[in-house]
Design a protein around this motif. Sequence first.
Motif: not given
Length: 304
Positions: A223-237
């Motif tokens: 299982l190769y788990v990754t972080r949701i890349q918050k800093e790359r989302f154009p819209d924080p919502t």
Amino acid sequence: MFTKDHIISIRDFSKEEVDYVLDRAEELEIYARGNESCNLLEGKVLANLFYEPSTRTRLSFEAAMVRLGGETINIYSQESSSVAKGENLADTIRTVAGYCDVIALRHPQEGASRMAAAFSSVPIINAGDGAGQHPTQTLLDLYTIRREGLLDGLKIALIGDLKYGRTVHSLAYALSLYGATLFFVSPSALKMPEEIKSDLKEMGAEIYEYTEVKEVIQEVKVLYVTRIQKERFPDPTEYSKVAGTYRITTDILKENEDVVVMHPLPRVNEIDVEVDKTKHARYFTQSFYGVPVRMAILSILLGK
Ligand code: CP
């Protein structure tokens, strides 16, 4: 045999070149552990230019250079460099290349390392370019998998942010060289980009897509788990809609006694800390392997 002047994308590598780097990393692991000293790169200087935050990549490059007897110079952020005064990347690279023998570059813009290579008189190593590639992470991921004896014909689940996560893009390509079956597990908004899936299929990879870990856990070895890349989302919502979608717990791991859990780190909450104590956890070993793998890359690029 390895003839590259720069390390920009894992897609530039043949299977033989990957194997060459991994074999060299295995030879150098004893020095990475500090059990014996080595002066292979004495007198050589690595410049770390990091325009985005990093713990593992920057410090493991630094450790790799020091373990090989070399030295490092560093830029830690855009704000602390003349980029803050408006200097462009090409001029920075031409300048820094005069101070060192090799440059590791982390930059928020996809394609920055390839552009830097065009202006550099010393080797450029892509240490992560936006949502693009992170080839040295991929090489250490492959090294970790190989040390588990799982590299050929691996069945692996890539879990989390498959849209913005550069590590999974690079890893999917590299594993395709070794006949992997790829199980992509993500929220529908963060699926593996179509162009990457299409390239992988052309390379002969077998690909399946799911939204839940429980649908695949019994099928895979890793299982190769990754972080949701918050800093790359154009819209924080949009980020808040998918944050916390996946969490690997000791409960779900009961579904597969032998599965190995990897993560490029940093993690936020995708893997419960209770998992750290189990036989499944391999993510801190994986981050250590960044040292021998980057030692291999530095020594090869510098012709030693
Ligand atoms: N895996 C990785 O690239 O970690 P850092 O962002 O801490 O360098």
